[in-house]
Design an enzyme around this catalytic site. Structure first.
Site, PDB file in Angstrom:
ATOM      1  N   HIS A 145      -2.017   2.929  -7.302  1.00 53.55           N
ATOM      2  CA  HIS A 145      -2.113   2.709  -8.889  1.00 53.55           C
ATOM      3  C   HIS A 145      -2.933   1.457  -8.813  1.00 53.55           C
ATOM      4  O   HIS A 145      -2.861   0.199  -8.320  1.00 53.55           O
ATOM      5  CB  HIS A 145      -0.568   2.234  -9.081  1.00 53.55           C
ATOM      6  CG  HIS A 145       0.141   3.144  -8.532  1.00 53.55           C
ATOM      7  ND1 HIS A 145       0.965   4.910 -10.284  1.00 53.55           N
ATOM      8  CD2 HIS A 145       1.009   3.925  -7.257  1.00 53.55           C
ATOM      9  CE1 HIS A 145       1.435   5.217  -9.809  1.00 53.55           C
ATOM     10  NE2 HIS A 145       1.932   4.705  -8.069  1.00 53.55           N
TER      11      HIS A 145
ATOM     12  N   GLU B 270      10.851  10.272  -5.032  1.00 54.82           N
ATOM     13  CA  GLU B 270      10.781   8.853  -4.609  1.00 54.82           C
ATOM     14  C   GLU B 270      12.166   8.473  -4.420  1.00 54.82           C
ATOM     15  O   GLU B 270      12.741   7.014  -3.501  1.00 54.82           O
ATOM     16  CB  GLU B 270      10.744   8.141  -5.545  1.00 54.82           C
ATOM     17  CG  GLU B 270      10.240   6.722  -4.789  1.00 54.82           C
ATOM     18  CD  GLU B 270       8.784   5.797  -5.866  1.00 54.82           C
ATOM     19  OE1 GLU B 270       8.719   6.013  -7.115  1.00 54.82           O
ATOM     20  OE2 GLU B 270       8.170   4.666  -6.074  1.00 54.82           O
TER      21      GLU B 270
ATOM     22  N   ASP C 131       0.542   0.970  -3.397  1.00 52.25           N
ATOM     23  CA  ASP C 131       0.165  -0.304  -4.407  1.00 52.25           C
ATOM     24  C   ASP C 131      -0.449  -2.569  -4.067  1.00 52.25           C
ATOM     25  O   ASP C 131       0.546  -3.148  -3.119  1.00 52.25           O
ATOM     26  CB  ASP C 131       1.288  -1.020  -5.648  1.00 52.25           C
ATOM     27  CG  ASP C 131       1.541   0.297  -6.026  1.00 52.25           C
ATOM     28  OD1 ASP C 131       1.081   0.224  -6.819  1.00 52.25           O
ATOM     29  OD2 ASP C 131       2.552   0.156  -6.156  1.00 52.25           O
TER      30      ASP C 131
END
Ligand SMILES: CNc1ncnc2c1ncn2[C@@H]1O[C@H](COP(=O)(O)O)[C@@H](O)[C@H]1O
Ligand SMILES: [Zn+2]
Length: 348
Positions: free
Chosen positions: A20, A205, A288
């Site tokens: 991301h 998730e 990330d």
């Protein structure tokens, strides 16, 4: 940043498929942004989760809000995207699929179209400057924003699929998994699929998304992000595993993200083991790298040391990732060739 991976892990050519943009901003870039916006009074300690620290997933999403305050103009987005691409390249990533959510105009001063154009401009500039990496872009749908925004994003992404010279290849579904329900987004995702966009969807998730995952699997997606709670031992089901196995849908696995976000209790309990033992395609990714203070070399090293993988096995993982990418066939072949050329210099 904790970049302690051995030379081997740095040297092997790598493919990053789950990154991301705003979660990937490095500490150094973050400091620059903070210096540009002193009035926000943000400290760099609030934008990353360091070694040994954990946060709940909810707290991770608070971190994104802070980062979004810091990255809120065309200039910022361009700078951040270029730095992230350069950092991945410096870590030995030869092919990157970056994803990012075009935000509301009120938050960034630029339209969603312009947001995407800015990321594409960064990709273009890196190419012009000879950065050694091929980059593709997935436009992200934040599930929190509901079905209308999702549909709008899909339409926009279709336009870019046709006009971006093949750089925009697909759609991501992400955002706080505890908010909203995937069933409301099915029409938008179905449309994206019908128009030829590839789908990389965050699935299970968090626990208790069995029903949603069943629905999303019927699309089906081209890749699954995390999939932490899909298998029966984690509260998922045999039927989910069977479908995913039959369709051979690759999983994007992000160990540090899952451990620091506390959806997985420890590295050795990561579901990598379950799927890897089944010889299911698993792609190691960072998610990330800025927020979780990692990089792809470190993720490879962590996985190898936790699960006792040989260098040969690590190499196979990185090679397999090429085939899980959304790159066109010719580019996949070029990458395979590149791996073959590098191999004798790295694997002894
Ligand atoms: C930790 N696990 C995760 N689960 C779900 N979504 C995540 C995520 N990590 C990041 N994002 C998604 O990516 C956005 C930030 O990058 P962009 O502004 O789009 O570039 C977050 O706001 C969230 O929507
Ligand atoms: Zn993610």
């Amino acid at each position: 940043m904790d970049t302690e991976a051995d030379l081997f892990y740095r040297q092997i050519p790598k493919v990053e498929l789950h990154a991301h943009l705003n979660g990937s901003v490095s500490f150094a870039t973050m400091e620059k942004l903070i210096a540009r916006k002193p009035h926000l009074n943000i400290e760099s300690s609030g934008t990353a989760i360091r070694s040994g620290q954990r946060r709940t997933l909810a707290e991770c999403f608070e971190v994104f809000k802070v980062i979004h305050q810091l990255v809120d103009s065309e200039e910022d987005i361009l700078m951040v995207a270029k730095s992230v691409i350069e950092e991945f390249a410096a870590d030995g990533v030869k092919y990157l699929e970056l994803r990012s959510t075009p935000r509301e105009e009120a938050k960034t001063g630029l339209s969603k179209r312009r947001y995407i154009e800015t990321v594409l401009e960064a990709i273009h500039q890196c190419k012009q400057e000879g950065v050694d990496i091929d980059v593709r872009f997935l436009v992200a749908v934040d599930r929190r924003n509901g079905p209308e925004v999702a549909m709008e994003t899909v339409k926009l992404t279709e336009d870019f699929m046709l006009s971006s010279d093949g750089v925009v290849v697909g759609l991501d579904l992400s955002g706080d998994p505890t908010v909203g329900h995937g069933k409301d987004l099915l029409p938008a995702l179905q449309r994206a699929r019908n128009s030829g966009l590839k789908l990389a969807l965050h699935m299970s998730e968090v626990p208790s998304q069995k029903e949603e995952s069943e629905l999303l699997l019927d699309l089906p997606p081209d890749r699954i992000g995390h999939g932490t709670f899909l298998h029966p031992e984690a509260g998922g089901s045999d039927s989910l595993v069977d479908k995913i196995s039959k369709l051979n849908i690759p999983l994007e696995l992000c160990l540090t993200s899952n451990v620091k976000g506390q959806t997985v209790p420890s590295y050795d309990k990561h579901h990598f083991q379950y799927w890897y033992e089944r010889q299911h395609p698993c792609v190691l990714c960072t998610d990330d790298k800025g927020v979780f203070c990692t990089d792809l070399s470190q993720e490879y090293q962590l996985t190898a040391s936790t699960f006792g993988l040989s260098q040969e096995a690590v190499w196979s993982l990185s090679l397999q990732a090429i085939h899980c990418s959304f790159a066109p066939e010719a580019l996949k072949q070029k990458l395979v060739q590149r791996w073959a050329e590098l191999r004798p210099h790295i694997l002894h």
